[in-house]
Enzyme design. Structure first.
Site, PDB file in Angstrom:
ATOM      1  N   GLU A 121       0.822  -1.209   0.000  1.00 23.71           N
ATOM      2  CA  GLU A 121       0.000   0.000   0.000  1.00 23.71           C
ATOM      3  C   GLU A 121       0.859   1.262   0.000  1.00 23.71           C
ATOM      4  O   GLU A 121       0.629   2.196   0.759  1.00 23.71           O
ATOM      5  CB  GLU A 121      -0.968  -0.015   1.193  1.00 23.71           C
ATOM      6  CG  GLU A 121      -1.898  -1.215   1.163  1.00 23.71           C
ATOM      7  CD  GLU A 121      -2.968  -1.221   2.255  1.00 23.71           C
ATOM      8  OE1 GLU A 121      -2.729  -0.640   3.319  1.00 23.71           O
ATOM      9  OE2 GLU A 121      -4.035  -1.812   2.014  1.00 23.71           O
ATOM     10  N   ASP A 148      -8.059  -9.023   4.098  1.00 22.38           N
ATOM     11  CA  ASP A 148      -7.820  -7.870   4.965  1.00 22.38           C
ATOM     12  C   ASP A 148      -8.904  -7.709   6.032  1.00 22.38           C
ATOM     13  O   ASP A 148      -9.764  -6.841   5.884  1.00 22.38           O
ATOM     14  CB  ASP A 148      -7.766  -6.603   4.091  1.00 22.38           C
ATOM     15  CG  ASP A 148      -7.380  -5.377   4.878  1.00 22.38           C
ATOM     16  OD1 ASP A 148      -7.007  -5.517   6.050  1.00 22.38           O
ATOM     17  OD2 ASP A 148      -7.454  -4.277   4.305  1.00 22.38           O
ATOM     18  N   GLU A 201     -12.754  -2.064  11.719  1.00 27.06           N
ATOM     19  CA  GLU A 201     -12.732  -1.335  10.449  1.00 27.06           C
ATOM     20  C   GLU A 201     -13.819  -1.810   9.492  1.00 27.06           C
ATOM     21  O   GLU A 201     -14.517  -0.998   8.890  1.00 27.06           O
ATOM     22  CB  GLU A 201     -11.349  -1.504   9.816  1.00 27.06           C
ATOM     23  CG  GLU A 201     -11.230  -0.895   8.442  1.00 27.06           C
ATOM     24  CD  GLU A 201      -9.838  -1.079   7.833  1.00 27.06           C
ATOM     25  OE1 GLU A 201      -8.965  -1.670   8.481  1.00 27.06           O
ATOM     26  OE2 GLU A 201      -9.641  -0.603   6.700  1.00 27.06           O
TER      27      GLU A 201
HETATM   28  O1  GCW Z   1      -7.089  -2.801   6.268  1.00 27.02           O
HETATM   29  C1  GCW Z   1      -6.138  -2.001   5.691  1.00 27.02           C
HETATM   30  C2  GCW Z   1      -6.489  -0.644   6.188  1.00 27.02           C
HETATM   31  C3  GCW Z   1      -5.330   0.302   6.176  1.00 27.02           C
HETATM   32  C4  GCW Z   1      -4.192  -0.368   6.936  1.00 27.02           C
HETATM   33  C5  GCW Z   1      -3.830  -1.654   6.243  1.00 27.02           C
HETATM   34  C6  GCW Z   1      -2.725  -2.418   6.952  1.00 27.02           C
HETATM   35  C7  GCW Z   1      -2.591   0.691   8.337  1.00 27.02           C
HETATM   36  O2  GCW Z   1      -7.545  -0.147   5.411  1.00 27.02           O
HETATM   37  O3  GCW Z   1      -5.736   1.486   6.787  1.00 27.02           O
HETATM   38  O4  GCW Z   1      -3.089   0.480   7.058  1.00 27.02           O
HETATM   39  O5  GCW Z   1      -4.943  -2.491   6.207  1.00 27.02           O
HETATM   40  O6  GCW Z   1      -3.045  -3.324   7.693  1.00 27.02           O
HETATM   41  O7  GCW Z   1      -1.572  -2.100   6.751  1.00 27.02           O
END
Ligand code: GCW
Length: 717
Positions: A304, A378, A406
């Site tokens: 990311e 995720d 989240e």
């Molecule tokens: O779930 C995603 C989140 C990001 C997060 C990423 C991760 C901290 O949307 O906000 O970043 O995972 O775990 O690195």
């Protein structure tokens, strides 16, 4: 006169507000109600014999005094003589303990403890012992918990040691005070005022963690900022570490891979470059000057947009090992995250972590542990376990759970996560034959790993009640309890928490426990039933948005994951599709790959299923999908009704808070249901089954909703 009555009234109001605002978490120490137990407890805890002197033991004594005063109305006298009703709190190696015949079965390590009813000179006493002062603190919290949950204190024979060495909370807290995916206010760490000003909250945070055995805190976001490694911030980190130390909590930081460039002014961060290696060594040595028991680093690299070793054509192992080298001298560890995926890689996102990490098995230094999220995508409402848990035989793996919700309703939805954690931990990976559960992989027993760890992404912020939703506290609690002992059942944990947080009345306990136990399946039904995933709102991840498509990254859209078309829905991850199933051990693979055997909870995760295909209920897939969505929303109504029955048994403040939140949750559940059913209907072209009420609004309405200021993320515009 009036004034003093008014002041007294004000005082009572603020006292009661303080008592029921959730700040005390599960450490409320309510007065014991049961007369028989009061008598028994008073006889069992008359005096305390405490061997030794240390900051940890002072904390222990204070906690014991606070707890007993509040539960039983007196402070037990500290004494040097042992008599009936003495509680002896002393390390195993203390002379006093050596005189007593304590049975220790096997190893209890540095943090395990024993609580036993024993006789000394024929007098009944309770002994709390262990190898360190922190172990004694844990044991004391356990004793207090027994009282808080109204358990007998007779014939005690408790011996327990944690299943994981490292039990950390990952705070995704930024230096500007915001919290990525934080739904409970701002960051607890007031970086601006540190180190000069230390908040009482830091102490209460440490107490709460110590009470459930959490022994580490990663202060900063994995999307890291190199500034935290500069001297100005290290002083602040040191102030926090000093507060946490006597509670047995070590501090860890996230290391930004490009820090050698950003704060070191080097031209490169290539892990194989000699000056980069030296820079990390010097930086780590500097950190230990500030924090002598610093725990180590967590690193998110090449994921990311974060920098990492691949920027220099090096592997994750090269990157991790250079940090590990620097930390090794000082006893620190590296938690290197396997949460990697790249939209430039044409392969299924669910496969990418395995593809990158499996070839590196055995290539990491011994003080590196690879941190793997519970599932391959995720932190979705439900995921199958991550295939890496079945695949890395020569590398210690740690579990990363997300406590902050989240993707699970953030802080408006009541969702008890212990069931999710347990489902993952208890699944058999078949890594080395049957019985190779995820729990055994991560607790090191399967492949004899020495370094074992577990992480939970924290749901804690500046909200008065710490977690936003009063029930979200249960997820912090459950995470800690499972990190200590993953064999506890989710019901056991829920009941403990309810007893300490709400009430010891058996009927109330069971009614609240039922609500909690059903809550996760309920949420899965109204958000992502039958294995659907990643169909939430863009960027803030709030609310339904299965229509998200045509964004700059396909793997951040919803259509990438649900693949609905005129024929059916679901991601074919079998051999005819992405073949992600091949990353699992043969017996698991066989089940997931089989349309007939695949558990329905993962059906659309692994299979593209025709709208008219029959599922286990005998319904067509389309009908089943609709039923699940409606069932989910209806179950929230049920949660609301159950909560209403607790009106007389829960304090008004928290009763009202939860009631309001459940009403929001119901609206959100109906929103998810309507939006998803209407959207998927554009593919199935079939009516909503009879008996299920039609959504009140058209799909266009749901698609028009925008939430630019949803919490947990900085506004993008
Ligand atoms: O779930 C995603 C989140 C990001 C997060 C990423 C991760 C901290 O949307 O906000 O970043 O995972 O775990 O690195």
């Amino acid at each position: 006169m009036f004034r003093s009555i008014f002041l007294a009234w004000l005082c009572i109001c603020s006292l009661s507000a303080q008592a029921e605002d959730g700040y005390q978490l599960w450490l409320r120490y309510e007065p014991i109600q049961n007369a028989t137990l009061i008598k028994q407890y008073k006889n069992t805890i008359r005096t305390i014999v405490l061997a030794g002197e240390s900051p940890t033991l002072r904390i222990l004594q204070q906690e014991l005094n606070t707890g007993i005063k509040s539960m039983l109305g007196y402070v037990p006298a500290v004494s040097n003589t042992i008599g009936t009703g003495t509680v002896i709190i002393a390390p195993l190696q203390a002379a006093i303990v050596k005189q007593i015949s304590v049975s220790v079965a096997g190893e209890i390590g540095l943090e395990g403890y024993i609580i036993q009813s024993v006789k000394v000179n024929n007098k009944p006493v309770v002994l709390i012992t262990g190898n360190t002062d922190v172990a004694l603190l844990y044991g004391t919290f356990h004793l207090l918990r027994l009282m808080q949950t109204e358990q007998p204190l007779q014939n005690l024979k408790i011996q327990t040691a944690p299943r994981f060495n490292v039990r950390v909370l990952n705070h995704w807290d930024n230096l500007d005070g915001t919290v990525e995916r934080g739904y409970a206010g701002f960051s607890l760490w007031n970086w601006h005022k540190l180190p000069g000003y230390t908040d009482q909250r830091y102490i209460d945070y440490a107490r709460a963690n110590a009470s459930i055995g959490i022994n580490g805190t990663v202060l900063t976001n994995v999307n890291a900022n190199a500034w935290v490694l500069t001297p100005a911030y290290l002083q602040k980190v040191a102030a926090l570490a000093t507060i946490f130390r006597p509670y047995g909590i070590r501090v860890y930081l996230t290391a930004r891979f490009s820090a050698p460039i950003e704060i070191g002014k080097l031209p490169t961060a290539d892990p194989l470059n000699e000056s980069v290696k030296q820079w990390w060594k010097d930086k780590v040595a500097e950190i230990y000057q500030y924090v002598p028991d610093f725990g180590g680093f967590v690193v998110k690299a090449n994921s990311e947009g974060q920098p990492g070793p691949q920027n220099y054509n090096r592997t994750h192992a090269d990157g991790a090992n250079v940090l590990a080298d620097a930390l090794e001298l000082h006893g620190g560890i590296v938690m290197w995250r396997a949460f990697v995926y790249d939209d430039k890689v044409p392969d299924d996102r669910a496969k990418q972590a395995y593809t990158e990490f499996k070839p590196l098995d055995g290539k990491f230094k011994s003080n590196v542990i690879v941190q793997v999220k519970n599932g391959p995508i995720d932190f979705q409402p439900r995921e199958p376990f991550h295939p890496l848990f079945g695949a890395m035989k020569a590398t210690p793996l740690m579990m990363e759970f997300q406590i902050t919700q989240e993707y699970l309703g953030q802080s408006t939805n009541l969702v008890y996560l212990a069931n999710l954690f347990k489902e993952c931990l208890d699944t058999d990976t078949h890594q080395i034959g049957e019985g190779s559960t995820v729990a055994k992989v991560v607790d090191g027993t399967l492949t004899h790993q020495k370094l074992t760890a577990i992480a939970g992404v924290a749901n804690i912020g500046t909200d008065r009640n710490w977690c936003g939703h009063p029930f979200a506290q249960a997820n912090w609690y459950a995470y800690g309890r499972l990190a200590w002992n993953h064999q506890l059942s989710s019901t056991e944990i829920a009941e403990e928490w309810i007893r300490m947080t709400y009430s010891n009345q058996p009927d109330v306990v069971s009614r609240i426990a039922t609500m909690m136990n059903n809550s996760w399946e309920t949420l899965v039904n109204y958000m992502t039933p039958l294995g659907l995933h990643h169909i939430m709102g863009w960027s803030h991840h709030y609310g339904p948005a299965p229509w998200i498509k045509d964004k700059h990254r396909a793997d951040w859209t919803s259509v990438y994951y649900h693949r609905a078309d005129s024929l059916g829905i679901g991601f074919d991850r079998t051999a005819t599709g992405s073949n992600a199933v091949a990353q699992y051990a043969a017996p698991v693979q066989q089940i997931f790959a089989s349309r007939a055997q695949c558990p329905e909870k993962f059906l659309l995760w692994f299979h593209h299923v025709g709208w008219n295909e029959k599922v286990k209920s005998g319904r067509t897939l389309w009908a089943e999908l609709c039923h699940r969505y409606y069932q989910g929303a209806d179950a929230v109504k049920d949660l609301q009704q159950r909560w209403e029955t607790l009106y007389a048994h829960v304090d008004p403040d928290r009763f009202h808070q939860v009631k309001q939140l459940l009403a929001i949750q119901y609206d959100e559940a109906v929103g998810w249901r309507n939006a998803c059913v209407l959207y998927f209907q554009t593919f199935s072209k079939q009516p909503i089954p009879t008996g299920l009420p039609a959504p009140e609004k058209p799909l266009s309405y749901y698609m028009s909703l925008e939430f630019p200021y949803a919490p947990g993320i900085k506004p993008q515009w």
